[in-house]
Design an enzyme around this catalytic site. Sequence first.
Site, mmCIF file in Angstrom:
data_model
loop_
_atom_site.group_PDB
_atom_site.id
_atom_site.type_symbol
_atom_site.label_atom_id
_atom_site.label_comp_id
_atom_site.label_asym_id
_atom_site.label_seq_id
_atom_site.Cartn_x
_atom_site.Cartn_y
_atom_site.Cartn_z
ATOM 1 N N ASP A 61 15.261 -10.204 -8.247
ATOM 2 C CA ASP A 61 15.267 -9.728 -6.866
ATOM 3 C C ASP A 61 14.935 -10.833 -5.873
ATOM 4 O O ASP A 61 15.476 -10.870 -4.772
ATOM 5 C CB ASP A 61 14.275 -8.570 -6.698
ATOM 6 C CG ASP A 61 12.859 -8.970 -7.070
ATOM 7 O OD1 ASP A 61 12.109 -9.412 -6.172
ATOM 8 O OD2 ASP A 61 12.492 -8.852 -8.248
ATOM 9 N N ASN A 93 -1.017 1.769 5.864
ATOM 10 C CA ASN A 93 -0.150 0.801 5.192
ATOM 11 C C ASN A 93 0.412 -0.131 6.260
ATOM 12 O O ASN A 93 1.030 0.315 7.217
ATOM 13 C CB ASN A 93 0.990 1.522 4.471
ATOM 14 C CG ASN A 93 2.098 0.603 3.993
ATOM 15 O OD1 ASN A 93 3.260 0.962 3.993
ATOM 16 N ND2 ASN A 93 1.743 -0.599 3.561
ATOM 17 N N GLY A 94 0.201 -1.430 6.096
ATOM 18 C CA GLY A 94 0.704 -2.398 7.064
ATOM 19 C C GLY A 94 -0.319 -3.487 7.319
ATOM 20 O O GLY A 94 -1.274 -3.665 6.550
ATOM 21 N N GLY A 123 0.539 -0.338 -4.833
ATOM 22 C CA GLY A 123 -0.799 -0.904 -4.801
ATOM 23 C C GLY A 123 -1.578 -0.545 -6.047
ATOM 24 O O GLY A 123 -1.605 0.625 -6.447
ATOM 25 N N CYS A 128 0.829 -1.209 0.000
ATOM 26 C CA CYS A 128 0.000 0.000 0.000
ATOM 27 C C CYS A 128 0.865 1.261 0.000
ATOM 28 O O CYS A 128 2.012 1.258 0.434
ATOM 29 C CB CYS A 128 -0.972 0.054 1.178
ATOM 30 S SG CYS A 128 -2.239 -1.226 1.169
ATOM 31 N N TYR A 130 12.491 -5.407 -2.929
ATOM 32 C CA TYR A 130 11.533 -5.394 -4.031
ATOM 33 C C TYR A 130 10.551 -4.238 -4.023
ATOM 34 O O TYR A 130 10.328 -3.604 -5.047
ATOM 35 C CB TYR A 130 10.742 -6.714 -4.010
ATOM 36 C CG TYR A 130 9.634 -6.806 -5.039
ATOM 37 C CD1 TYR A 130 9.909 -7.030 -6.384
ATOM 38 C CD2 TYR A 130 8.299 -6.669 -4.656
ATOM 39 C CE1 TYR A 130 8.887 -7.114 -7.319
ATOM 40 C CE2 TYR A 130 7.278 -6.757 -5.592
ATOM 41 C CZ TYR A 130 7.581 -6.980 -6.920
ATOM 42 O OH TYR A 130 6.582 -7.061 -7.841
ATOM 43 N N CYS A 146 10.221 -13.370 6.881
ATOM 44 C CA CYS A 146 9.998 -14.233 5.716
ATOM 45 C C CYS A 146 11.242 -15.023 5.339
ATOM 46 O O CYS A 146 11.154 -16.036 4.632
ATOM 47 C CB CYS A 146 9.505 -13.409 4.531
ATOM 48 S SG CYS A 146 10.659 -12.120 3.987
#
Length: 478
Positions: free
Chosen positions: A348, A102-103, A28, A2, A244, A438
């Site tokens: 990437d 955003n989040g 987004g 976002c 990214y 991640c």
Amino acid sequence: MCGIVGIVDAGGVSFPLYYALYALQHRGQESAGISTFEGTTLHTHKAQGLVAEVFNSQTLQDLPGNAGIGHVRYPTTGSKVSENVQPFNFRYRGLNLSIAHNGNLVNTAELREEYERRGQIFCTTTDTEIMGNIIADALRTSKSMEDAVLLCMRRLRGSYATVALLNNTVYAFRDPLGIKPLCIGKLDHGYIVASESVAIDALDGTFVRDVRPGELVRIDESGLTSIQIATANRKAYCIFEYIYFARADSVIDGTLVYDVRRRIGQKLYDTCPIEGDTVCPVPDSGIAYAAGYAKQSGIPFLEGLMKNRYMGRTFIMPTQQQRERAVRIKLNTVRGNLKDKRVVLIDDSIVRGTTSRRIVNMIRDAGAEEVHLRVGSPPIIAPCYLGVDMPTRTELIASGKEVEAVRKSIGATSLTYIPLEDLVEAIGCGERNLCTGCLTGCYPVEINNEKSCHCIVDYGAGTHQSDLSTFRAGKGRT
């Protein structure tokens, strides 16, 4: 992901908000929205679609006022329906509140259940509406927006960079670990806060600084002020912003993203040198990596893939079928640059592996003798719960697989990922100040059935120590 923006400018804000959102479109592509305030009225226009599809000259003229916020959406929490398009508006006792976020909160379900038990009716399925309700509810008893944001931050667990419009004043705040980016710029007749510095550049503004983790910024016609709501003993900047998400020309937490990616490319060659005839990036996100790799290796940089500039980011398309179909439309090979060549292909990241497999096959079909894939992130082995729509572990190609198994699945001649320590060194802020969930499976906030890091957050009324970066009901375990 976002993109969010807030502007106060004496010359009007609807068109500047539009241009800023255009600069943030990469964050987004599902929907876009703008709220502005004039006199006693809150104006909002929002819809599903790209920025240029949602707004035109007339809709922007119908958004008067010198203060406003905007949002482009990439869905994590909440389905793809028109009700979830931000900003969200709340009205209470003469106050007009509009909010965009955003989040991703990881305690959304429990907060929603609590408010529903109290009789609150929700119109959307997003965590942003919950944030708005917490702030609106706090304004009922608190003396100021500063108090309301403090109460809100005590309740939230997860990542959030937020802009809010309260009548003619813009507020912006960031979670105590700074997981999502947010920065401040100076305009000719006002100020801007935005997810990335490219939004400031689009308005010929001057970058001032990043919003500090845990800081609340207030912008009105008299200028900009700020207060530190919370402080933590570490940061947890999203590592995927550097890999990214962010545009390469953005400055994120004091670091030019292009420089980070170029250094990663250099380290990729040092990790596993190989002979090749050409260094070929996967456009656009692989270009800076490939520039660094080519410089370090001495292998010529030559584009072997051309991008259709009218295609968006396939990673953030909602279904796997759409992503797969989009790859062939989005990319085409330059056969003369690939035929009979040993190609070092630079990308990437590898998420599901489907896109990488298709690209490798395209390059082989173009006549390449060898395809050596070099990746600017370590293997992605775990989901993201903090604002990236990462797949489950079963969908992640590197989860539970050795590198050789991934290589075979993709069909590359060889495959090398950058080691995590090299990636961290290229970013330059230390692993302790990055969210690497991640990549490692260890997260900076407490998430059910996942490993979490230890941190301490001070909300200005004493230091609370816990495994959480924020606290349920505003209380930590001392």
